[in-house]
Design a protein around this motif. Structure first.
Motif: not given
Length: 127
Positions: A46-52, A78-82, A102-112
């Motif tokens: 059904k879809h061409n784009f995947l997010c894990i 393909t996108r990965l959230v890690t 194709d895309v790796i998504q992650f959070s940078i919470h702080t520099h400390d």
């Protein structure tokens, strides 16, 4: 259109802002490989784009077999959230980047690092 797949609810950190309540529970688990493959086949119909997403997918014991299967399905993107912590392991990182993501998504919470320990609920989670 993008569709999402979860590999389970297990996560190695306990971020205060996480929307996945199960990742903060004591009963953490990953879905079985055959169940994940079946769901991926249905998504690809059904879809061409995947997010894990959800939990920490990179700690799934079959992550490389899952990545091989995802690559064989030839999603357009393909996108990965890690949380990125798995990449502290150089051997894992080298093997991971042998796969197409194709895309790796992650959070940078702080520099400390101290503040990051508070936010993530785990000491030394700051890379």
């Amino acid at each position: 259109m993008e569709d999402y797949i979860s590999l389970g609810n297990a996560c190695n950190i306990q971020c205060l802002f996480c929307y996945n309540d199960k990742a903060r529970s004591k009963k953490q688990e990953f879905f079985k490989l055959n169940q994940i493959k079946k769901e991926l086949l249905e998504i690809r119909k059904k879809h061409n784009f995947l997010c894990i997403v959800w939990g920490e997918p990179l700690f799934h014991p079959d992550i490389f077999e899952i990545m091989d299967f995802v690559n064989r399905l030839s999603f357009w993107r393909t996108r990965l959230v890690t949380n990125w912590t798995r990449f502290a392991d150089k051997e894992f990182t080298k093997k991971f980047f042998e796969h197409k993501i194709d895309v790796i998504q992650f959070s940078i919470h702080t520099h400390d690092s101290w503040k990051d320990s508070i936010i993530s609920g785990r000491k030394n989670s700051f890379l």
